[in-house]
Scaffold this motif. Structure first.
Motif, PDB file in Angstrom:
ATOM      1  N   SER A 114      88.111  90.269 -24.931  1.00 39.17           N
ATOM      2  CA  SER A 114      89.477  90.783 -24.850  1.00 39.17           C
ATOM      3  C   SER A 114      90.366  89.829 -24.080  1.00 39.17           C
ATOM      4  CB  SER A 114      89.489  92.155 -24.185  1.00 39.17           C
ATOM      5  OG  SER A 114      89.211  92.032 -22.794  1.00 39.17           O
ATOM      6  N   HIS A 115      91.648  89.893 -24.370  1.00 37.32           N
ATOM      7  CA  HIS A 115      92.602  89.088 -23.604  1.00 37.32           C
ATOM      8  C   HIS A 115      92.483  89.392 -22.115  1.00 37.32           C
ATOM      9  CE1 HIS A 115      94.664  87.229 -26.938  1.00 37.32           C
ATOM     10  NE2 HIS A 115      94.874  88.387 -27.522  1.00 37.32           N
ATOM     11  N   TRP A 116      92.363  90.662 -21.793  1.00 40.56           N
ATOM     12  CA  TRP A 116      92.267  91.068 -20.391  1.00 40.56           C
ATOM     13  C   TRP A 116      91.048  90.435 -19.717  1.00 40.56           C
ATOM     14  CZ3 TRP A 116      95.509  94.636 -17.765  1.00 40.56           C
ATOM     15  CH2 TRP A 116      95.099  94.949 -16.465  1.00 40.56           C
ATOM     16  N   ASP A 117      89.889  90.585 -20.337  1.00 40.58           N
ATOM     17  CA  ASP A 117      88.664  90.058 -19.737  1.00 40.58           C
ATOM     18  C   ASP A 117      88.707  88.541 -19.610  1.00 40.58           C
ATOM     19  OD1 ASP A 117      87.614  92.581 -19.434  1.00 40.58           O
ATOM     20  OD2 ASP A 117      86.432  92.520 -21.278  1.00 40.58           O
ATOM     21  N   TRP A 141      97.003  81.908 -27.614  1.00 42.08           N
ATOM     22  CA  TRP A 141      96.690  80.768 -28.475  1.00 42.08           C
ATOM     23  C   TRP A 141      95.183  80.627 -28.677  1.00 42.08           C
ATOM     24  CZ3 TRP A 141     100.155  78.863 -31.507  1.00 42.08           C
ATOM     25  CH2 TRP A 141     101.499  78.779 -31.131  1.00 42.08           C
ATOM     26  N   ARG A 142      94.408  80.768 -27.611  1.00 40.09           N
ATOM     27  CA  ARG A 142      92.957  80.589 -27.715  1.00 40.09           C
ATOM     28  C   ARG A 142      92.346  81.555 -28.713  1.00 40.09           C
ATOM     29  NH1 ARG A 142      88.229  82.500 -26.608  1.00 40.09           N
ATOM     30  NH2 ARG A 142      89.177  84.465 -25.964  1.00 40.09           N
ATOM     31  N   ALA A 178      99.834  92.890 -18.385  1.00 37.87           N
ATOM     32  CA  ALA A 178     100.439  93.974 -19.161  1.00 37.87           C
ATOM     33  C   ALA A 178     100.551  93.579 -20.627  1.00 37.87           C
ATOM     34  CB  ALA A 178     101.805  94.324 -18.593  1.00 37.87           C
ATOM     35  N   GLY A 179     100.994  92.328 -20.872  1.00 37.15           N
ATOM     36  CA  GLY A 179     101.086  91.832 -22.240  1.00 37.15           C
ATOM     37  C   GLY A 179      99.721  91.729 -22.890  1.00 37.15           C
ATOM     38  N   ALA A 180      98.731  91.257 -22.128  1.00 43.54           N
ATOM     39  CA  ALA A 180      97.370  91.142 -22.659  1.00 43.54           C
ATOM     40  C   ALA A 180      96.819  92.499 -23.043  1.00 43.54           C
ATOM     41  CB  ALA A 180      96.464  90.480 -21.620  1.00 43.54           C
ATOM     42  N   PHE A 183      98.324  93.538 -26.414  1.00 46.96           N
ATOM     43  CA  PHE A 183      97.714  92.851 -27.550  1.00 46.96           C
ATOM     44  C   PHE A 183      96.282  93.314 -27.774  1.00 46.96           C
ATOM     45  CE2 PHE A 183     101.475  90.405 -27.588  1.00 46.96           C
ATOM     46  CZ  PHE A 183     101.543  89.786 -28.821  1.00 46.96           C
ATOM     47  N   ASP A 184      95.572  93.658 -26.704  1.00 48.01           N
ATOM     48  CA  ASP A 184      94.228  94.218 -26.864  1.00 48.01           C
ATOM     49  C   ASP A 184      94.275  95.549 -27.606  1.00 48.01           C
ATOM     50  OD1 ASP A 184      92.805  92.144 -25.685  1.00 48.01           O
ATOM     51  OD2 ASP A 184      92.896  93.022 -23.678  1.00 48.01           O
ATOM     52  N   VAL A 185      95.282  96.359 -27.345  1.00 50.33           N
ATOM     53  CA  VAL A 185      95.448  97.620 -28.068  1.00 50.33           C
ATOM     54  C   VAL A 185      95.610  97.362 -29.568  1.00 50.33           C
ATOM     55  CG1 VAL A 185      97.134  99.454 -28.529  1.00 50.33           C
ATOM     56  CG2 VAL A 185      96.315  99.067 -26.206  1.00 50.33           C
ATOM     57  N   LEU A 186      96.444  96.388 -29.923  1.00 45.44           N
ATOM     58  CA  LEU A 186      96.658  96.073 -31.330  1.00 45.44           C
ATOM     59  C   LEU A 186      95.377  95.571 -31.987  1.00 45.44           C
ATOM     60  CD1 LEU A 186     100.110  94.239 -31.143  1.00 45.44           C
ATOM     61  CD2 LEU A 186      99.669  96.664 -31.584  1.00 45.44           C
TER      62      LEU A 186
END
Length: 574
Positions: A114-117, A141-142, A178-180, A183-186
């Motif tokens: 995930s983006h968060w992790d 990007w990654r 918050a943004g990450a 995007f993880d939700v999506l």
């Protein structure tokens, strides 16, 4: 045969006969940039029978037809619609598994880190980042470039352009987290049910901040204050229903020659009453953790009276979160949702101007995937990507065929085609929003909920508008942005950004054979869609560069890549 309109906006000199296309000496950086820009500007200037029987009367079995082999170009074309860029391995996978098989395999891919992790693992949750966006761009990007769950990535990006937040506009600390989380939700819900996704974005902190309903309070009869209506309006207008009532095929319902509106001011104000009392789950701001969990309901701030909208009434006294879910259920059941959402997903993935029949077929699957389930994203995505209008290559000659490649997709397509990596994990591409020096688009950086471009945009005074067609991505395309794209791309192709660089070792083996080189670039980047005229023109430029010396082979390779990516055949994906 009609020429595709999206590919017909040409200057006086045809793209097939570019000025100074075959210089007698190697192209300098400046001249190559000018040449590429002129090519790119050409894309946006001005706009059966039954079974037999045996002797004994028994039916003769009819053998199942052997599926036709999938060519590399056809495989690459699917990947141009369903991923952030083709790779050799993915092309081979499509050819081996078939279109449906590849889609099934992608559905089975586990969710990437995930983006968060990733942000946490890479140390971005330090106090120095509490009031900035540091780390957001690297993780976006990654994932787009490096992760194998490419269909999920493509759908997640499409959803992010339909249900938009802009990380720079969040009135929160730890914006990158918050943004990450958003995007993880999506991405987590890209293959789930659309109704679940609706609930997840409604209780997400970034969405609540961006559309100003975080801490939204019930009306105050003493002061006259009313609930914030922003989310109620955009949830209906942009995320689910649209402004006008739709038939199942996406055509607008009319009465007396005028379109029928989907909702009115009273529906907005009534729905806004439901989205009151939603707050962060914690007051602790020294860590970003509260942005990862759903919002909670504060009963004292929630409107306890009845709320009416779209012919639905939430009874007085309904508990706050129950009211939210009832409201979302009512919207999800609306007849506009299947065609509205289906059309936009088709536009993001396949073509800007899908036929009513195409929309209708996908919309029917959205409404019922075959066993009574509404909103099944896997079924919808399979319907989009396997539809005849997506897979039949003969449709590319139709006047309404195609879409302008999004600038971000051009970058990720190049990066994936040539195995670009960032050994340090810094992914220093950054914010590419600038239209004067970069791409004019950067995922997660839209300034408004309307995205960088609208799904109904059409460039004025062009053949596109005259034909009654739309070309959404042209909203961020003009002479300035095209030149900026070419200049930025030329530097990126040659030098990368920091330690983010492409690996040209494989394609360099083709540098001495210009035709083989261009064929490879055509397959990997342009999904096999470069015309014979464009290939001839690029070949002339490549052949003008010596294949000797320390830089000769790399100059030939990079010239072929840049000119292909500047050509109308590439920029207009069909």
């Amino acid at each position: 045969m009609a020429e595709p309109i999206l590919d017909s906006l040409e200057p006086e000199t045809s793209p097939a006969e570019p000025r100074a296309m075959m210089p007698p000496t190697p192209l300098s950086g400046a001249s190559l940039s000018t040449l590429a820009a002129s090519l790119a500007l050409a894309a946006c200037s001005g706009g059966g029978g039954g079974a037999g029987t045996t002797a004994g009367g028994s039916p003769t079995p009819t053998p199942s037809p052997t599926p036709a082999p999938i060519g590399a170009a056809a495989a690459s074309r699917l990947l141009g619609q369903a991923t952030m860029g083709a790779t050799k391995a993915e092309i081979a996978s499509v050819q081996s598994l078939g279109f449906n098989g590849w889609i099934t395999a992608q559905f089975a891919q586990p969710r990437a880190t995930s983006h968060w992790d990733w942000l946490v693992a890479n140390g971005y949750n330090v106090a120095a980042n509490i009031n900035n966006t540091t780390g957001f761009d690297p993780t976006i990007w990654r994932q787009m470039i490096a992760e194998p769950d490419q269909l999920r990535q493509r759908v997640g990006i499409a959803l992010s352009e339909m249900m938009v937040i802009g990380v720079d506009g969040l009135v929160l600390n730890w914006k990158q987290f918050a943004g990450a989380a958003y995007f993880d939700v999506l991405l987590d819900n890209a293959f789930g049910n659309f109704r679940t996704l609706m609930g997840a974005i409604t209780t997400n902190a970034a969405m609540a901040s961006f559309l100003t309903f975080l801490g939204n309070k019930k009306g105050n009869t003493t002061t006259g204050a009313q609930p914030d209506e922003n989310y109620a309006r955009e949830l209906m207008q942009l995320f689910t229903l649209g402004l006008y009532q739709l038939n199942a095929d996406g055509t607008v319902k009319m009465s007396g020659g005028k379109p029928l509106e989907t909702y009115g001011p009273a529906d907005v104000s009534g729905l806004a009453r439901v989205f009151t009392g939603l707050n962060l789950a914690s007051a602790v701001s020294t860590t970003p953790d509260r942005y990862r969990v759903p919002l909670i309901m504060t009963a004292s701030q929630h409107e306890s009276g009845a709320s009416s909208f779209l012919g639905t009434t939430i009874p007085a006294g309904t508990e706050g979160m129950a009211a939210v879910n009832l409201a979302l259920d009512a919207i999800f059941a609306h007849s506009n949702v299947p065609p509205f959402v289906s059309k936009q997903l088709i536009q993001k993935m396949v073509t800007s101007n899908p036929s009513a029949a195409y929309i209708g077929r996908v919309s029917a699957v959205f409404a019922n995937e075959g066993s009574g389930v509404r909103g099944d994203m896997k079924a919808v995505l399979r319907a989009i990507l396997t539809d005849a209008e997506a897979r039949d290559v003969t449709v590319v000659t139709a006047s309404n065929s195609g879409k302008l490649r999004e600038p971000v997709h051009r970058l990720t397509g190049w990066a994936r085609a040539f195995a670009a990596t960032s050994p340090s994990n810094a992914w220093t591409i950054g914010d590419t929003t600038s239209s004067s020096t970069r791409l004019g688009q950067s995922i997660g950086h839209s300034a408004t909920v309307f995205n960088f471009f609208r799904p109904g945009y059409t460039p004025a005074n062009t053949a596109i508008s005259t034909a009654g067609l739309v070309a959404p991505e042209f909203q961020i395309t003009n002479e300035l942005s095209v030149v900026a794209y070419i200049n930025y791309l030329q530097a990126l192709i040659a030098n990368g950004a920091g330690d983010f660089k492409a690996d040209y070792s494989t394609i360099l083996t083709l540098a001495g054979d210009s035709q083989a080189l261009i064929d490879e670039v055509n397959l990997m980047l342009a999904n096999g869609q470069l015309s014979a005229a464009t290939i001839t023109a690029i070949k002339g430029a490549v052949d003008s560069i010596s294949n000797t010396g320390a830089t000769g082979p790399s100059n030939r390779v990079m010239t072929a890549i840049l000119l292909a990516m500047a050509s109308p055949d590439y920029l207009t994906f069909r």
